[in-house]
Design a protein around this motif. Structure first.
Motif, short mmCIF file in Angstrom:
data_model
loop_
_atom_site.label_atom_id
_atom_site.label_comp_id
_atom_site.label_asym_id
_atom_site.label_seq_id
_atom_site.Cartn_x
_atom_site.Cartn_y
_atom_site.Cartn_z
N GLN A 95 0.86 -1.18 0.00
CA GLN A 95 0.00 0.00 0.00
C GLN A 95 0.90 1.23 0.00
O GLN A 95 2.06 1.16 0.42
N LYS B 13 -27.55 -14.84 -3.21
CA LYS B 13 -26.40 -14.25 -3.91
C LYS B 13 -26.15 -12.85 -3.38
O LYS B 13 -27.10 -12.08 -3.20
N GLU B 50 -19.23 -19.21 4.21
CA GLU B 50 -19.86 -20.35 3.55
C GLU B 50 -19.70 -21.55 4.47
O GLU B 50 -18.78 -21.58 5.31
N GLU B 53 -16.48 -22.97 6.50
CA GLU B 53 -15.28 -22.28 6.05
C GLU B 53 -15.05 -21.04 6.91
O GLU B 53 -16.02 -20.44 7.41
N ARG B 56 -14.38 -15.17 4.29
CA ARG B 56 -13.55 -14.61 3.22
C ARG B 56 -13.82 -13.11 3.18
O ARG B 56 -14.95 -12.68 3.47
N VAL B 57 -12.82 -12.36 2.74
CA VAL B 57 -12.98 -10.91 2.65
C VAL B 57 -12.48 -10.42 1.30
O VAL B 57 -11.40 -10.82 0.87
N TYR B 58 -13.28 -9.61 0.64
CA TYR B 58 -12.84 -8.94 -0.58
C TYR B 58 -12.90 -7.45 -0.33
O TYR B 58 -13.96 -6.92 0.01
N ARG B 59 -11.78 -6.76 -0.48
CA ARG B 59 -11.73 -5.34 -0.19
C ARG B 59 -11.03 -4.60 -1.32
O ARG B 59 -10.05 -5.10 -1.88
N SER B 60 -11.49 -3.43 -1.61
CA SER B 60 -10.91 -2.67 -2.72
C SER B 60 -10.93 -1.19 -2.38
O SER B 60 -11.78 -0.71 -1.63
N ASN B 69 -14.85 -6.50 -10.59
CA ASN B 69 -14.62 -7.75 -9.86
C ASN B 69 -15.67 -7.95 -8.77
O ASN B 69 -16.09 -9.08 -8.51
N GLY B 76 -21.42 -14.51 -8.22
CA GLY B 76 -20.98 -15.90 -8.11
C GLY B 76 -21.12 -16.49 -6.71
O GLY B 76 -21.20 -17.70 -6.55
N GLU B 96 -6.42 -0.86 1.27
CA GLU B 96 -7.23 -2.04 1.60
C GLU B 96 -7.20 -2.35 3.10
O GLU B 96 -8.22 -2.76 3.65
N THR B 97 -6.06 -2.12 3.72
CA THR B 97 -5.98 -2.46 5.15
C THR B 97 -6.79 -1.51 6.02
O THR B 97 -6.96 -1.77 7.21
N ARG B 103 -11.18 -8.41 9.86
CA ARG B 103 -11.32 -9.82 10.22
C ARG B 103 -10.25 -10.21 11.23
O ARG B 103 -9.10 -9.81 11.10
N ARG C 56 -17.49 -16.83 -14.40
CA ARG C 56 -17.12 -15.61 -13.68
C ARG C 56 -15.66 -15.30 -13.98
O ARG C 56 -14.86 -16.22 -14.18
N TYR C 58 -12.30 -12.89 -12.62
CA TYR C 58 -11.67 -11.93 -11.72
C TYR C 58 -10.35 -11.52 -12.36
O TYR C 58 -9.50 -12.36 -12.64
N ASN C 69 -6.89 -10.17 -2.55
CA ASN C 69 -8.22 -10.60 -2.96
C ASN C 69 -8.17 -11.91 -3.74
O ASN C 69 -9.05 -12.75 -3.61
N GLU C 72 -8.02 -14.71 -1.29
CA GLU C 72 -9.33 -14.97 -0.67
C GLU C 72 -10.23 -15.74 -1.62
O GLU C 72 -10.87 -16.72 -1.26
#
Lengths: 276, 276, 276, 276
Positions: A95, B13, B50, B53, B56-60, B69, B76, B96-97, B103, C56, C58, C69, C72
């Motif tokens: 970053q 979804k 899920e 599990e 999960r994390v998606y960050r942008s 994305n 999905g 992102e951080t 989490r 899908r 990415y 990401n 993940e």
């Protein structure tokens, strides 16, 4: 492993040392040879001074070789003193706030190396940063922590002494936690006039650091090389690894030394960590 | 001001609540109405569970509305429990951080609001984070600091009590430094089963927080709405601002309360900061 | 030079082949060995199919190795058929729309290689794309142009024949403009069931392409290897360069051939460019 | 809807018009008022000239308001002529190559508006671009297509006439495809000396365009305003929407007109699309 370059002397376009092929830092970032990791693609930064201005910093998390804005900037900006750094992360996040050079007031700082087991030592080290400086820490790296410790220990008035105290403090802290060789570093710092470049590691086996030979010597060696002609005799480049292939250009800084590029005669002195 | 959404119930979804027009979080990020800032373009994050599990994390750091994305992912991935957050920075870096949800182990955490004069309080607050947790702090926000303080004060075993202690500690620290109203927050946290959603502010004038009405009630109100038909009666959505225009869907959480979405009856309890 | 991987068989987590150390595509992207360029840091993409869903995709312009990401996603998604591609640009811009795999309807496409002197040929090639497809071109690469030419020439009904016509057309166009060896390619394409993998170059000296040996053979060779145990005998991996060090795993596709991974017996056929 | 600004006159730091609060383009990008979309967060670009140099361009896909590098650049660069543009995508991808200003040789070009049903018209329009220019098209927008059509029709020798032909050609093409009002535009273009600013739309209801009043007039109106004192009387700003609140500063360009800021007297002329 990261790579870096510090330039001081006659104003030149940044692209001369950052972009042009076969001898530039960007070219190195694609084709690392002496580095511990094979690629430096985890971001880069450039910091530069212009007449009467505070330093500017451009930092990106993209690989330096494919950043078009860097090429524009490097073609447009001339500077008598600039730092450039290409990063290969040793674990902390990719970053901008973790990208060198770091800046505080008129100072810039960049580092190649690491504090070993930093995640275990971090809390204690960060705690030692002066309260008035703490809020200016923006990232999470060992390198920025070193900078703020040096600032805490007097970088602005005593650059060499403060870095010696910073190193001493990190080594003491590390050893209290059982880290055998806490620190590995080549560091450059500046406030826009002189440049201090340090080579040191706890194990006495530091990463490389080179100063360019004085320009008058180079001009005598290569009288036909146009690129050297316009540069003042005091112009100097300090690099983590040599650029280009001209023989006689680069002098290795000895283990545990600090070099000072400044008006008048440059200096090379032994570097010895100190207790607080 | 940030915006967030927590979903718990029948697997759906992510795109149903994040992407689809006129009632989604992304649509809100472009056309904020109740927010303190007019745009939420400083990054976003999604965290989801899920079966069997870890989350999960998606960050942008891009605006949610133009991230392709995110659309792919949201089309999905189906999940019975997910968090989504869109950010409007109150000053800390866009990276992102610094993006929610945060989490730690199986827990997620997201926040809308701020610690006032955080840069003055930060050092003292961060110091109180347990040594074993300290190295897991990756960013520089007030929100993540709140999360790690809650973890330090027992989030994993006593979610409500630990957040009450976290708030009490921040208020005490703030007031010692002369900050009149140290904290403003709506917070959601989960470990993948229940969801805790807090509404509180030192000044007793907190940002909004809404729970969806029970699905059986909604289905009775809107028997013709296909989208509701497949959802279990226990399905709930918690949001910082209402989504869409259906009347009767949203119940405001009262000032200084915590709502708990869980198996069996949900709960709504008063929330009172505690001393350590 | 780019690198790619196509997987078809028992559903597995993407991370098994993309992320895990010492044998994954990401590991390759840092430490290229057989590639023409030393680093693949110019973005990457993943495309995958799940039961009853369109593919899908990415895609990111960051180096695959430092994209959180992707980790993940690769940990969260299982798929019976996926493509992955890491890019080393041969000149076109680093942007998501230039990142493989490309998608059209249910089809995915990825490519390693180049059309030589593409900027001179581009206009004529793009002109040949069917009018109904033209508006779906999103990027500026030779690879995507090849995809849309193949679609124009019938990819959806005759995969091998359409690619033979695409190659024939590019070679004719190139030679009319004086390009000696217009095309270099390994290409993979799929519509979610079979996978077609092509190895061809105008100079008859194509970049490498490998199929994994049948799993029943591998299981007989390595009965103690747990990771193979759960995979169906029909599972296959196609790669531009071998992954990992197990001997006997990889079979090189011969020059000017196409391999087809499909239900029932796989096929390997000669590949011959055709005139339109 | 996009927003843009063109500055010509006494060299000033870019930050004066791009960054400073309550009257800058970045401030506008967060708080759009007259725009068709409420937020301009889909990237931005700056192009500038310095003495004896080709134009430099800095473009980013992040929102202008949270891009630190833009602030550094805008604080470090002074220029007598610069363009700035903040984007709200009307559908094409968010990527640097789709970000204004576009550059070709010494020319810059930026646009607010759209070609209606561009995806249907695109092929025919792009086909009309001169073969020698075609390979320089890097992105996929209607705006860049307009630039290359103007270049094809003689922008470098006849700026107004070439834009009139470009508009005429787009309108003819659009109408042949049944598009009632094919074009909506305010456009600025420059080669580093004069600036041409066009306001036109097929429906005769164009987006707004403003020229600043001459500085000598402004200085007479606001003798106490220090910021105006140092600016030459010829300094002019052209903007898609007014900046700041000073009355008397902005003159609206009439419908279907082109304004020319140049050495000597500026001009304002009717603008009439032409057939080829």
């Amino acid at each position: 492993m990261c790579r870096w370059l510090a330039y001081s002397g006659s104003p030149i376009k940044l692209e001369e040392l950052l972009v042009k092929r076969d001898r530039s830092l960007i070219d190195q970032s694609l084709h690392a040879r002496q580095g511990a990791t094979t690629t430096n693609g985890d971001g880069f930064g450039v910091g530069w001074y212009e007449e009467g201005e505070p330093p500017r910093v451009y930092r990106s998390t993209h690989p330096a070789w494919n950043d078009r804005n860097l090429r524009e900037l490097a073609a447009g900006v001339s500077s008598p003193l600039f730092f450039a750094h290409i990063r290969a992360s040793t674990g902390t996040a990719i970053q901008e706030t973790n990208t060198h050079p770091f800046r505080y007031a008129n100072w810039l700082w960049m580092h190649n190396g690491l504090i070993r087991e930093f995640s275990r030592l971090k809390r204690e080290l960060v705690l030692a940063v002066d309260d008035s400086l703490y809020a200016s820490i923006e990232g999470t790296t060992d390198s920025e922590t070193m900078f703020f410790l040096a600032l805490t220990f007097g970088l602005e008035s005593d650059p060499v002494g403060s870095v010696e105290r910073m190193v001493g403090f990190i080594e003491e802290t590390g050893r209290m936690h059982g880290v055998e060789h806490p620190l590995q570093m080549t560091v450059a710092t500046t406030r826009g006039d002189a440049v201090w470049a340090f080579r040191y590691s706890s194990e006495g086996d530091s990463r490389s650091l080179y100063f360019s030979t004085r320009m008058d010597t180079l001009k005598a060696l290569y009288p036909e090389t146009d690129e050297l002609a316009g540069l003042s005799d005091e112009t100097r480049v300090v690099v983590s690894e040599p650029l280009g292939d001209l023989p006689g250009v680069w002098n290795e800084v000895p283990e545990s030394h600090v070099g000072i590029v400044q008006a008048g005669a440059d200096e090379l002195r032994p570097f010895t960590p100190r207790s607080l």
